[in-house]
Scaffold this active site. Sequence first.
Site, PDB file in Angstrom:
ATOM      1  N   ARG A  77      14.136  12.606 -13.186  1.00 38.65           N
ATOM      2  CA  ARG A  77      13.400  12.942 -14.404  1.00 38.65           C
ATOM      3  C   ARG A  77      14.292  12.821 -15.638  1.00 38.65           C
ATOM      4  NH1 ARG A  77      10.993  18.622 -12.270  1.00 38.65           N
ATOM      5  NH2 ARG A  77      12.913  18.493 -11.041  1.00 38.65           N
ATOM      6  N   CYS A  87      18.113  17.456 -14.293  1.00 38.67           N
ATOM      7  CA  CYS A  87      16.915  17.951 -13.610  1.00 38.67           C
ATOM      8  C   CYS A  87      17.356  18.425 -12.240  1.00 38.67           C
ATOM      9  CB  CYS A  87      15.822  16.880 -13.559  1.00 38.67           C
ATOM     10  SG  CYS A  87      16.309  15.318 -12.804  1.00 38.67           S
TER      11      CYS A  87
END
Length: 460
Positions: free
Chosen positions: A418, A413
Amino acid sequence: MKKRNLILLLSMALTMAMIFSGCSTKNEEKKEADEAKTATVKTITTEELKENYKSEDWKVVDTRINDAYNGWTLEGVSRGGHIEGAVDFSANWLKVEKEKKDEILDEALKTKGIDTEKNIVLYDANGKDAKAVADYLSEKGYKNLYVYDVKEWAADESLPMAKYENYKAIVPASIVKEVIDGKKPESFENSGAIKIVEASWGEEDTSYAKGHVPTSFHVNTDWVEPPPAWMLANDEALAELAKKLGLKKDDTVIVTGEATMAAYRVALVMRYIGVEDVRVLNGGNAAWTSAGYELETTSNKPEPSDDFGGTIPGNPDLIDTIAEAKEGLENPDKFVLVDNRTWDEHIGKESGYSYHDKKGRIPGSIFGYAGKGDSTTLDYYRNIDDTMRNAYEISEMWKEAGIDTSKHLSFMCGSGWRAAEVLTYANAMGLEDVSLYSDGWIGWSNDASNPVETGEPKKQ
């Protein structure tokens, strides 16, 4: 005078009769409506369910908490997991207060194929969850609703149930509570030292002091990715952190936190360091309070130790360097770089970060979904209560995106938050040939010599 009084009394009596008649009519109408609603919810037997659960005209729905669907043996059910082919729609989701709640739940119903034309079987194990969802669906116009006690299905070993291969990677609040109470619940029978960690940005007074899962000690995310770059700390710094936190190779660590993404980030770093059994509280602190447990504000401190019991990093293949990501991209038949950022980040419309202005994507990476908002969201991977989304839906999403799970998947990410959560979900689903390109887009784009793409990617 008497005649006028008589007329007045008769008039008043007539008025009262009309009022009571109207109230009675309304009460009868309400009673009939309530009875009609109740009449649409029937009880289905195990034999009837066996005959119909595979039919296209029927939809079987697990209304328990997400963890029970994933595979945990909860609420007296003899086998963990869900009825084979069932979808999930937890009664717990109805309690969540969130912006656009109705829109999110309607989308979930649509995605799972829970539509008004089908016979809907709602099952639970406590006699409450199925009824709550049935009431909700009745109000939305669903007619053919059935309720069922899944304990009956689970008791018959000949009836198929399914669970995620590594569902134990994410833990329900009730299991964490048992651990804290000194018990050894499912999958913790052989655990050594069990440590609860609260992961959040900042020092204790930022988030931890406001409330945390009892006995947990604080880990500042800056300790694993120091500012101002907020890239993963080097191995020497992580080794020192392991000493500071008293981590040992054979510990069992459960990571919690108000922001679930922070918990997954810290958990993955601990796995990289070499702690062999690291798990995350599914849904974070919100799951803890939703289960009826209280947070504490006591400051708990880890006991430092110089003896980790193994080499650090003990799991170096879990995290890819830039060089390893580049090497992988040169072998697309075996390697997929999955970009877990928003679509606008992927096409270079925005950077996603206030402290990083470079926009674009790594050539060869495949859009792997993240959130529908900014870089702090993961809507495509979470339920409305921030628990892990249905694994079959994640698999289908990847398939449509062109992500081949038979290859090595390297998730990325902006810097790793994430992607760390998505990677853990992949592990829970049973995928082990996965890694994290931790430096992500920020690390890649900080080097002007690395190629960059913008705009919508060409279809393969």
